[in-house]
Enzyme design. Sequence first.
Site, mmCIF file in Angstrom:
data_model
loop_
_atom_site.group_PDB
_atom_site.id
_atom_site.type_symbol
_atom_site.label_atom_id
_atom_site.label_comp_id
_atom_site.label_asym_id
_atom_site.label_seq_id
_atom_site.Cartn_x
_atom_site.Cartn_y
_atom_site.Cartn_z
ATOM 1 N N LYS A 89 -12.396 -8.152 3.339
ATOM 2 C CA LYS A 89 -11.439 -8.404 2.252
ATOM 3 C C LYS A 89 -10.476 -9.525 2.656
ATOM 4 O O LYS A 89 -10.158 -10.393 1.851
ATOM 5 C CB LYS A 89 -10.681 -7.134 1.857
ATOM 6 N N LYS A 117 -2.399 -6.834 -4.772
ATOM 7 C CA LYS A 117 -2.373 -6.490 -6.206
ATOM 8 C C LYS A 117 -1.641 -5.166 -6.385
ATOM 9 O O LYS A 117 -1.900 -4.205 -5.653
ATOM 10 C CB LYS A 117 -3.791 -6.320 -6.738
ATOM 11 N N ARG A 124 13.593 -8.317 -8.859
ATOM 12 C CA ARG A 124 12.542 -9.359 -8.893
ATOM 13 C C ARG A 124 11.804 -9.500 -7.564
ATOM 14 O O ARG A 124 11.286 -10.554 -7.244
ATOM 15 C CB ARG A 124 13.113 -10.718 -9.301
ATOM 16 N N ASN A 126 -15.744 -7.715 -6.487
ATOM 17 C CA ASN A 126 -16.046 -6.869 -7.640
ATOM 18 C C ASN A 126 -17.531 -6.561 -7.762
ATOM 19 O O ASN A 126 -17.994 -6.167 -8.840
ATOM 20 C CB ASN A 126 -15.546 -7.540 -8.927
ATOM 21 N N GLU A 165 -16.667 1.557 -1.163
ATOM 22 C CA GLU A 165 -16.098 0.206 -1.041
ATOM 23 C C GLU A 165 -16.458 -0.414 0.313
ATOM 24 O O GLU A 165 -16.629 -1.623 0.429
ATOM 25 C CB GLU A 165 -14.572 0.236 -1.213
ATOM 26 N N ARG A 222 -12.839 -14.364 -4.620
ATOM 27 C CA ARG A 222 -12.276 -13.021 -4.767
ATOM 28 C C ARG A 222 -13.109 -12.157 -5.713
ATOM 29 O O ARG A 222 -13.208 -10.938 -5.546
ATOM 30 C CB ARG A 222 -10.825 -13.113 -5.246
ATOM 31 N N HIS A 275 -18.672 -3.613 -9.721
ATOM 32 C CA HIS A 275 -17.500 -3.112 -10.440
ATOM 33 C C HIS A 275 -17.581 -3.248 -11.958
ATOM 34 O O HIS A 275 -16.858 -2.561 -12.671
ATOM 35 C CB HIS A 275 -16.224 -3.801 -9.930
ATOM 36 N N HIS A 325 -16.416 -0.091 -13.789
ATOM 37 C CA HIS A 325 -15.258 -0.024 -14.695
ATOM 38 C C HIS A 325 -15.677 0.550 -16.047
ATOM 39 O O HIS A 325 -14.924 1.290 -16.683
ATOM 40 C CB HIS A 325 -14.640 -1.417 -14.888
ATOM 41 N N GLU A 367 -8.262 -21.369 -3.542
ATOM 42 C CA GLU A 367 -8.930 -21.692 -4.795
ATOM 43 C C GLU A 367 -10.451 -21.650 -4.762
ATOM 44 O O GLU A 367 -11.095 -22.318 -5.540
ATOM 45 C CB GLU A 367 -8.530 -23.123 -5.276
ATOM 46 N N HIS A 412 -12.955 6.332 -8.469
ATOM 47 C CA HIS A 412 -13.319 4.913 -8.520
ATOM 48 C C HIS A 412 -14.526 4.622 -7.611
ATOM 49 O O HIS A 412 -15.491 3.965 -8.023
ATOM 50 C CB HIS A 412 -12.098 4.097 -8.078
HETATM 51 N N1 LIG Z 1 -4.471 -2.778 -5.972
HETATM 52 C C1 LIG Z 1 -5.750 -2.906 -5.763
HETATM 53 O O1 LIG Z 1 -6.250 -3.978 -5.393
HETATM 54 C C2 LIG Z 1 -6.639 -1.714 -5.943
HETATM 55 C C3 LIG Z 1 -7.959 -1.753 -5.500
HETATM 56 C C4 LIG Z 1 -8.732 -0.606 -5.626
HETATM 57 C C5 LIG Z 1 -8.199 0.543 -6.195
HETATM 58 N N2 LIG Z 1 -6.914 0.529 -6.621
HETATM 59 C C6 LIG Z 1 -6.313 1.727 -7.195
HETATM 60 O O2 LIG Z 1 -6.333 2.774 -6.215
HETATM 61 C C7 LIG Z 1 -6.361 4.028 -6.867
HETATM 62 C C8 LIG Z 1 -7.421 4.881 -6.227
HETATM 63 O O3 LIG Z 1 -7.060 5.095 -4.880
HETATM 64 P P1 LIG Z 1 -7.477 6.450 -4.129
HETATM 65 O O4 LIG Z 1 -8.935 6.634 -4.211
HETATM 66 O O5 LIG Z 1 -6.807 6.446 -2.818
HETATM 67 O O6 LIG Z 1 -6.892 7.541 -5.098
HETATM 68 P P2 LIG Z 1 -5.548 8.415 -5.062
HETATM 69 O O7 LIG Z 1 -4.400 7.645 -4.623
HETATM 70 O O8 LIG Z 1 -5.504 9.044 -6.395
HETATM 71 O O9 LIG Z 1 -5.908 9.483 -3.943
HETATM 72 C C9 LIG Z 1 -6.972 10.394 -4.162
HETATM 73 C C10 LIG Z 1 -6.492 11.819 -3.848
HETATM 74 O O10 LIG Z 1 -6.385 11.992 -2.452
HETATM 75 C C11 LIG Z 1 -5.081 12.484 -2.111
HETATM 76 N N3 LIG Z 1 -4.783 11.985 -0.792
HETATM 77 C C12 LIG Z 1 -4.619 10.710 -0.405
HETATM 78 N N4 LIG Z 1 -4.475 10.643 0.910
HETATM 79 C C13 LIG Z 1 -4.548 11.909 1.376
HETATM 80 C C14 LIG Z 1 -4.513 12.491 2.670
HETATM 81 N N5 LIG Z 1 -4.430 11.735 3.765
HETATM 82 N N6 LIG Z 1 -4.617 13.824 2.771
HETATM 83 C C15 LIG Z 1 -4.782 14.596 1.667
HETATM 84 N N7 LIG Z 1 -4.855 14.104 0.429
HETATM 85 C C16 LIG Z 1 -4.735 12.773 0.282
HETATM 86 C C17 LIG Z 1 -4.201 11.977 -3.212
HETATM 87 O O11 LIG Z 1 -3.027 12.751 -3.281
HETATM 88 C C18 LIG Z 1 -5.125 12.130 -4.412
HETATM 89 O O12 LIG Z 1 -5.113 13.456 -4.860
HETATM 90 C C19 LIG Z 1 -6.642 3.750 -8.323
HETATM 91 O O13 LIG Z 1 -5.457 3.881 -9.046
HETATM 92 C C20 LIG Z 1 -7.099 2.294 -8.345
HETATM 93 O O14 LIG Z 1 -6.799 1.640 -9.541
HETATM 94 C C21 LIG Z 1 -6.125 -0.558 -6.499
#
Ligand SMILES: NC(=O)c1ccc[n+]([C@@H]2O[C@H](COP(=O)([O-])OP(=O)(O)OC[C@H]3O[C@@H](n4cnc5c(N)ncnc54)[C@H](O)[C@@H]3O)[C@@H](O)[C@H]2O)c1
Length: 519
Positions: A387, A303, A281, A405, A345, A401, A408, A412, A397, A424
């Site tokens: 952020k 998140k 948990r 978006n 972003e 936040r 977005h 999305h 509140e 993304h």
């Molecule tokens: N939690 C949140 O608030 C939030 C916000 C925005 C996005 N997200 C999530 O984040 C994800 C997208 O993140 P992303 O764009 O980092 O994608 P990702 O984690 O898929 O990384 C993109 C690619 O880059 C590679 N990579 C990452 N760092 C590297 C490095 N230093 N050297 C070589 N390769 C590297 C990864 O292995 C992958 O192939 C999505 O799943 C999205 O839903 C979450």
Amino acid sequence: MKPVCVIVGPPGSGKSTVGAALAERLGVAFRDTDLDIEALAGKPIPEIFIDEGEDHFRALERQAVADALNGHEGVLALGGGAVLAEATRALLDEHRVVFLNVGLSDAVRRVGLGAGRPLLEMNPRATLKVLMDQRLPLYRSVASVTVETDDCDPAGIVDELLAHVGERPVRVSFGDYDAVIGRDLWSQVPSYLTGAAQAAILHTAHLAERAAALAVAVADAGVRPLLTEVPDAEAAKSVEVAAACWDRLAEAGFTRTDVVIGLGGGAVTDLAGFVAATWLRGVRVVHLPTSLLGMVDAAIGGKTGVNVAAGKNLVGAFHPPAAVLCDLSTLDSLPPADLAAGLAEVVKCGFIADPEILRRTETDPKAALTADSPLLADIAARAVKVKADVVTEDLRESGRRAFLNYGHTFAHAIEKVENYTWRHGDAVAVGMVYAAHLGRLTGRVDVVDRTVAVLESLGLPTRYEAGKFDELLAAMRVDKKSVGATMRFVLLDEIGSPSLVDDVTEEQLRTAYAEVSST
Ligand SMILES: NC(=O)c1ccc[n+]([C@@H]2O[C@H](COP(=O)([O-])OP(=O)(O)OC[C@H]3O[C@@H](n4cnc5c(N)ncnc54)[C@H](O)[C@@H]3O)[C@@H](O)[C@H]2O)c1
């Protein structure tokens, strides 16, 4: 306490302008000993010269410089003649001193022919020449670094100085935890493992070498590392992978005081956060994002989540990390297209809250796309601050936040229609163009051209194919910001001033789509 660096140089070399800009980039305070002297004397420097004479001024200056060298932690600029005092030159021996050099013509142009500078009032060019001839050897004798400033703008000089002075990590508070943005930060990881017997390092194959190096540092700190390789990208974000991680923690006897470390892009940090949120948990998680998108978005804000058959990120939890260490040196190996996607972003943060991000990116998009550039470090840190401001205020509140978006809703929808094959950040880029059109159509600020220009300069997409409006509309209707049947969009009233809008008509949605999908 020591200044990060001390700037010396003749009048017109740009000590104050460059010093202040450098301090801002480093996130430290700027101090100018001329201003200290004026504050101490209660009058401007020309009046000190007239009322008490130069010797008195120099005595005040020696004291002001000694005090500042002893008590200021940021960037310090010294008056042009401060190096005349042997005692001051001796004190400077222990400091990093930057000499801003300037040729006579540029110096005369920049000082505006002597305004407010007592020694230059009579015959500025001749006087400046004498001053420079006398002082140049002294500046050189105290300098650790000399930077030529002729024909250079302050931003370029600051970039050069940063290469000498080195970027300092920027620490941004999210309330209960900090995000640190800098280079070579992972040595700090052990300080977040207090009380842990084990640390599970979740990483992908891409980053196996870095994970192994981290494991050594963790082991050196007396904590048992559990290297846990997970699939790449979205394949990491599944209930099955989370379950495999739970099994590994179970086998290792992972307890409440142990720590999960998410080392990778946003997909890995989302998974690691989710595993940490659910194991017993909730155990601590430390994020080490290695993609730009992870640093400025996914890993910060608390998140976490995984994807399920019904959709992306539908299962998850809010689970703030213990710390987020955004080590910019890891970006060296990030594929360029992923770096650009992260910049979408960053640019978004410019539109919703910090226009300086936009200006700096527009000035030098090539530097923004360069993993080790000071400019990228600067705009990434600014995006993290945006952020943090929004997220920490939202905890009280305010509902802000949702502004994160911006762009977005359409993004999305694209991701869904494209079956999550789009990056993304790429989808967010097109989504911002769509939002800009909606803003224009609803009588708000018109940022269409500026949005397209900055995104194109970063090589990001700004258009989407025609003929898919109905699918996109259906996807937008189920967006998380929608309330019942009402669709809500984040639109800009002005740059830096977003609002949540729920009266956009279907006609306007269709027209904006026609704009982004026209050739
Ligand atoms: N939690 C949140 O608030 C939030 C916000 C925005 C996005 N997200 C999530 O984040 C994800 C997208 O993140 P992303 O764009 O980092 O994608 P990702 O984690 O898929 O990384 C993109 C690619 O880059 C590679 N990579 C990452 N760092 C590297 C490095 N230093 N050297 C070589 N390769 C590297 C990864 O292995 C992958 O192939 C999505 O799943 C999205 O839903 C979450």
